[in-house]
Design an enzyme around this catalytic site. Structure first.
Site, mmCIF file in Angstrom:
data_model
loop_
_atom_site.group_PDB
_atom_site.id
_atom_site.type_symbol
_atom_site.label_atom_id
_atom_site.label_comp_id
_atom_site.label_asym_id
_atom_site.label_seq_id
_atom_site.Cartn_x
_atom_site.Cartn_y
_atom_site.Cartn_z
ATOM 1 N N GLU A 47 -20.713 21.169 -14.566
ATOM 2 C CA GLU A 47 -20.983 19.781 -14.796
ATOM 3 C C GLU A 47 -20.104 18.761 -14.384
ATOM 4 O OE1 GLU A 47 -22.906 20.539 -19.515
ATOM 5 O OE2 GLU A 47 -20.805 20.627 -19.297
ATOM 6 N N SER B 150 0.854 -1.184 0.044
ATOM 7 C CA SER B 150 -0.206 -0.034 -0.098
ATOM 8 C C SER B 150 0.940 1.192 0.078
ATOM 9 C CB SER B 150 -1.127 0.058 1.281
ATOM 10 O OG SER B 150 -0.281 -0.129 2.430
ATOM 11 N N GLN C 93 -7.143 -2.241 4.521
ATOM 12 C CA GLN C 93 -6.210 -1.313 3.650
ATOM 13 C C GLN C 93 -6.857 -0.860 2.581
ATOM 14 O OE1 GLN C 93 -2.017 -2.885 3.104
ATOM 15 N NE2 GLN C 93 -2.491 -2.980 1.177
ATOM 16 N N LYS D 196 -8.354 3.422 2.276
ATOM 17 C CA LYS D 196 -7.533 4.624 2.166
ATOM 18 C C LYS D 196 -7.763 5.320 0.625
ATOM 19 C CE LYS D 196 -4.252 2.772 5.305
ATOM 20 N NZ LYS D 196 -5.120 1.808 5.390
ATOM 21 N N SER E 131 -16.407 24.988 -27.590
ATOM 22 C CA SER E 131 -16.509 23.906 -28.265
ATOM 23 C C SER E 131 -15.520 23.524 -29.494
ATOM 24 C CB SER E 131 -17.806 23.842 -28.991
ATOM 25 O OG SER E 131 -17.794 22.801 -29.844
ATOM 26 N N TYR F 35 -9.118 -6.785 13.225
ATOM 27 C CA TYR F 35 -8.396 -6.326 12.146
ATOM 28 C C TYR F 35 -8.354 -7.313 10.727
ATOM 29 C CZ TYR F 35 -5.407 -4.349 8.399
ATOM 30 O OH TYR F 35 -4.693 -4.034 7.290
ATOM 31 N N LYS G 225 -20.126 28.423 -28.886
ATOM 32 C CA LYS G 225 -20.637 27.586 -27.589
ATOM 33 C C LYS G 225 -19.794 28.219 -26.560
ATOM 34 C CE LYS G 225 -22.895 24.671 -26.839
ATOM 35 N NZ LYS G 225 -22.986 23.176 -27.282
ATOM 36 N N THR H 242 -41.548 24.878 -8.592
ATOM 37 C CA THR H 242 -41.607 23.740 -7.861
ATOM 38 C C THR H 242 -42.045 22.746 -9.474
ATOM 39 O OG1 THR H 242 -44.163 24.162 -7.616
ATOM 40 C CG2 THR H 242 -42.834 24.431 -5.689
ATOM 41 N N HIS H 243 -41.574 21.712 -9.255
ATOM 42 C CA HIS H 243 -41.645 20.760 -10.257
ATOM 43 C C HIS H 243 -41.058 21.428 -11.584
ATOM 44 C CE1 HIS H 243 -44.539 18.519 -7.640
ATOM 45 N NE2 HIS H 243 -45.220 19.927 -7.679
ATOM 46 N N ASN I 141 -19.565 26.542 -22.688
ATOM 47 C CA ASN I 141 -19.924 25.424 -22.020
ATOM 48 C C ASN I 141 -19.729 25.345 -20.537
ATOM 49 O OD1 ASN I 141 -20.888 24.345 -24.288
ATOM 50 N ND2 ASN I 141 -18.942 23.155 -24.678
ATOM 51 N N ASN J 295 -1.773 -2.547 13.507
ATOM 52 C CA ASN J 295 -3.335 -2.301 13.350
ATOM 53 C C ASN J 295 -3.709 -1.273 14.142
ATOM 54 O OD1 ASN J 295 -2.868 -4.721 11.967
ATOM 55 N ND2 ASN J 295 -3.847 -6.020 13.648
HETATM 56 N N1 ARG Z 1 -1.193 -1.219 5.461
HETATM 57 C C1 ARG Z 1 -2.112 -1.930 6.309
HETATM 58 C C2 ARG Z 1 -3.184 -1.097 6.148
HETATM 59 O O1 ARG Z 1 -3.593 -0.144 5.739
HETATM 60 C C3 ARG Z 1 -1.268 -1.636 7.776
HETATM 61 C C4 ARG Z 1 -2.010 -2.527 8.939
HETATM 62 C C5 ARG Z 1 -1.531 -3.981 8.437
HETATM 63 N N2 ARG Z 1 -1.753 -4.964 9.649
HETATM 64 C C6 ARG Z 1 -1.451 -6.257 9.102
HETATM 65 N N3 ARG Z 1 -1.841 -7.099 10.294
HETATM 66 N N4 ARG Z 1 -1.204 -6.649 8.102
HETATM 67 O O2 ARG Z 1 -4.382 -1.622 7.037
#
Ligand code: ARG
Length: 463
Positions: A296, A29, A328, A331, A283, A323, A289, A161-162, A291, A116
């Site tokens: 949008e 990650s 992961q 993110k 355009s 966990y 045009k 309205t509408h 735009n 964790n």
């Molecule tokens: N990169 C992991 C995450 O984003 C960190 C935690 C990893 N923990 C594990 N037991 N593999 O969640």
């Protein structure tokens, strides 16, 4: 050579073969979570400070860790830090470099901690900062809307309205509707922040730890409002991220509604507003045009944030305690939600301040759809008719006006009196757009004085 230098060594002698390159890439990650580096270092320093305070590591270790982290900060900021895929994530990358720089003290940092509780802490710290930024940006957008509203308190457009002309409203009142929406978004952010701002560290992998950690001290050092009270919950739930994304989704939904109106309003059929050229594009084939790309795109990007909310909810729903690596995946949706909302808020504040209002077009449109019919009914009620009868009487008047191709205010008095004898000359006051708007003096209504009051109240609140 540090024990963390290659991944196969990170997990000890237990493993008989290293993971394949594909698996390495699949599980890593670092290329997205390196964004958490500041929070990671901040959390580690608070943890180390507490470990030293509790006598779990020495004061010398703490000094070494601080020195190493200062160096790492400088390396990352200057772009010299060598992020390694082999080291999987931001946590192991920073820890490995620390150990390279300061030796055993670096290896002691992870005492009483797991990735964790570390990652849960990092995400919360990072998100807290972003929430503060976003709240400021939401408030700036509110100010931009007030800047646009204030000089246009007496500009009248049809309220719909509408999408059918309904009753005349002040343009400022219309803008203030969005100020209220974004005001609730700010409230939601503040509320979510309270639950984001709690400390997982101390939960360790899942069960807590046997070291005499002082969790309250770490929470205080990090400016957190409390500690997570159950270790299993602390490392596993991402409800705070879901809640934040839900709040962000609502903010985007509000922006999307505003976008839809801007797009309609700048079309030739409405011609209510012009947006500054720097927010529009031409355009490649049709030379005439202009735009509304920005609104949008904002409307389109709302779909993307809604998608992130769905992704996070779905990510969570099947997970047993505690966990799981699934987390992961929290993110990228979270990061993209923050980035999308941030950019959109910034651009909208700027764009709203650059809008030109076409008062004539708005007022002409308001005169078209018998927008003051309710006012005529209310007039008759004040003369003693029951509302339902007044409603019916006005329907006949509208029919007559339609047949003549004129507005209600253009019907001669004797014709109006044909619908009800109580109608007098003063009826023309209530049939005008201004009369209609200014009669709505109820709290929350579009009457000019009320709108001015509300602008003043928001100005004070946002000062
Ligand atoms: N990169 C992991 C995450 O984003 C960190 C935690 C990893 N923990 C594990 N037991 N593999 O969640």
């Amino acid at each position: 050579m540090s024990q963390l230098d290659t991944k196969s060594q990170a997990w000890s002698a237990l493993f008989s073969e290293p993971v394949s390159d594909l698996v390495k890439r699949y599980t890593a990650s670092v290329f997205f979570d390196k964004r958490l580096w500041q929070a990671d270092i901040q959390g580690s320093l608070a943890h180390a400070g507490m470990l030293a305070g509790q006598g779990i590591i020495s004061v010398q270790d703490l000094e070494d860790i601080r020195r190493g982290m200062a160096q790492i900060t400088q390396e990352i900021e200057s772009g010299q830090f060598a992020w390694q895929l082999d080291l999987e994530d931001v946590h192991l990358n920073i820890e490995a470099r620390l150990t390279q720089l300061v030796g055993d003290a670096g290896k002691r940092l992870h005492t009483g901690r797991s990735r964790n509780d570390q990652v849960a802490t990092d995400v919360r710290l990072w998100l807290r900062g972003e929430i503060d930024l976003l709240s400021g940006l939401l408030q700036d957008l509110q100010k931009a809307l007030l800047d646009l509203a204030e000089p246009h308190v007496d500009v009248i457009l049809p309220g719909f309205t509408h999408l059918q002309v309904a009753q005349p409203v002040s343009f400022a009142h219309h803008m203030l509707a969005y100020v209220e929406m974004f005001g609730r978004d700010v409230e939601r952010m503040a509320d979510v922040r309270k639950r984001v701002n709690r400390l997982p560290l101390g939960a360790a992998a899942l069960a807590g730890t046997s070291y005499p950690l002082d969790r309250e001290a770490v929470a205080a050092a990090l400016g957190m409002e409390g500690v997570c009270e159950n270790s299993l919950d602390a490392v596993s739930d991402r409800d705070f991220a879901i809640e934040f994304t839900a709040a962000a989704t609502l903010a985007m939904v509000h922006i999307s509604r505003l976008s839809e109106e801007l797009i309609l309003w700048m079309s030739q059929n409405f011609a209510f507003i012009r947006i500054a050229d720097r927010f529009t594009t031409g355009s490649s084939i049709m030379p005439q045009k202009k735009n509304p790309d920005v609104p949008e795109l904002a409307r389109g990007k709302t779909g993307r944030v809604v998608g992130h909310l769905m992704a996070l909810v779905t990510l969570m729903k099947g997970q047993p305690l505690a966990y799981n690596k699934d987390n992961q995946e929290d993110k990228e949706p979270l990061f993209d939600t923050v980035d999308t909302l941030k950019d959109t808020l910034r651009i909208f504040a700027d764009m709203m301040r650059g809008i030109t209002v076409n008062r004539e077009a708005m007022e002409a449109a308001a005169r078209k759809g018998y927008a003051t019919a309710t006012d005529l009914a209310d007039y008759l009620v004040k003369k003693g008719l029951p509302f339902r009868d007044a409603h019916e009487t006005v329907a006949h008047a509208v029919k007559e006006a339609t047949q003549r191709g004129v507005d209600l205010s253009e019907l001669p008095l004797d014709v109006l009196q044909g619908f009800h004898a109580s109608i007098e000359q003063d009826v023309y006051g209530v049939l005008s757009l201004e009369g209609s708007v200014n009669a709505r003096t109820v709290r929350g209504g579009t009457g000019t004085e009320r709108v001015k009051e509300r602008i003043g109240a928001w100005r004070q609140k946002l000062a």
